[in-house]
Design an enzyme around this catalytic site. Structure first.
Site, PDB file in Angstrom:
ATOM      1  N   CYS A 196       0.830  -1.206   0.000  1.00 43.00           N
ATOM      2  CA  CYS A 196       0.000   0.000   0.000  1.00 43.00           C
ATOM      3  C   CYS A 196       0.870   1.263   0.000  1.00 43.00           C
ATOM      4  O   CYS A 196       1.510   1.579   1.000  1.00 43.00           O
ATOM      5  CB  CYS A 196      -0.917  -0.051   1.224  1.00 43.00           C
ATOM      6  SG  CYS A 196      -1.798   1.472   1.567  1.00 43.00           S
ATOM      7  N   CYS A 245      -0.019   3.863   2.601  1.00 45.34           N
ATOM      8  CA  CYS A 245       0.393   3.372   3.929  1.00 45.34           C
ATOM      9  C   CYS A 245       1.860   3.731   4.186  1.00 45.34           C
ATOM     10  O   CYS A 245       2.215   4.151   5.292  1.00 45.34           O
ATOM     11  CB  CYS A 245       0.217   1.857   4.033  1.00 45.34           C
ATOM     12  SG  CYS A 245      -1.481   1.282   3.876  1.00 45.34           S
TER      13      CYS A 245
END
Length: 108
Positions: free
Chosen positions: A32, A35
């Protein structure tokens, strides 16, 4: 190096639900991109507010039970737990100032 502790399905109860102070939980995954952008921001918050909150990370790929229990469908998802309950949530990568505003009640 991260200031946030890695938490697993097995340790979530002890590390988050029974903690003495509020816990900011970062639900994330290796793949991600947002993230990875959020991680250093949460590390800054962990260092700056260490006396007020704990910051932990839950890899949703490695710990699907906790992610499912809290209905994590979008990451990064940042939840604040207090007294064993979800007290605040923030979805998506946001600047530090925005997170500080969203979680101000827990950082004072």
């Amino acid at each position: 190096m991260s200031n946030a502790k890695d938490v697993t399905d097995a340790s979530f109860g002890a590390d988050v639900l029974t903690a003495d102070k509020p816990v900011i939980v970062d639900f994330w995954a290796e793949w991600c991109g947002p993230c990875r952008m959020l991680s250093p921001i949460l590390d800054d918050i962990a260092a700056q507010y260490a006396d007020k909150v704990d910051v932990v990370k839950v890899n949703v790929d490695d710990n699907p039970a906790i992610a499912a229990k809290y209905g994590i469908t979008s990451i990064p998802a940042v939840y604040v737990f207090q007294g064993g309950e979800v007290a605040a949530t923030s979805i998506g990568a946001k600047p530090k100032q925005v997170l500080e505003q969203e979680f101000a009640a827990f950082l004072k």
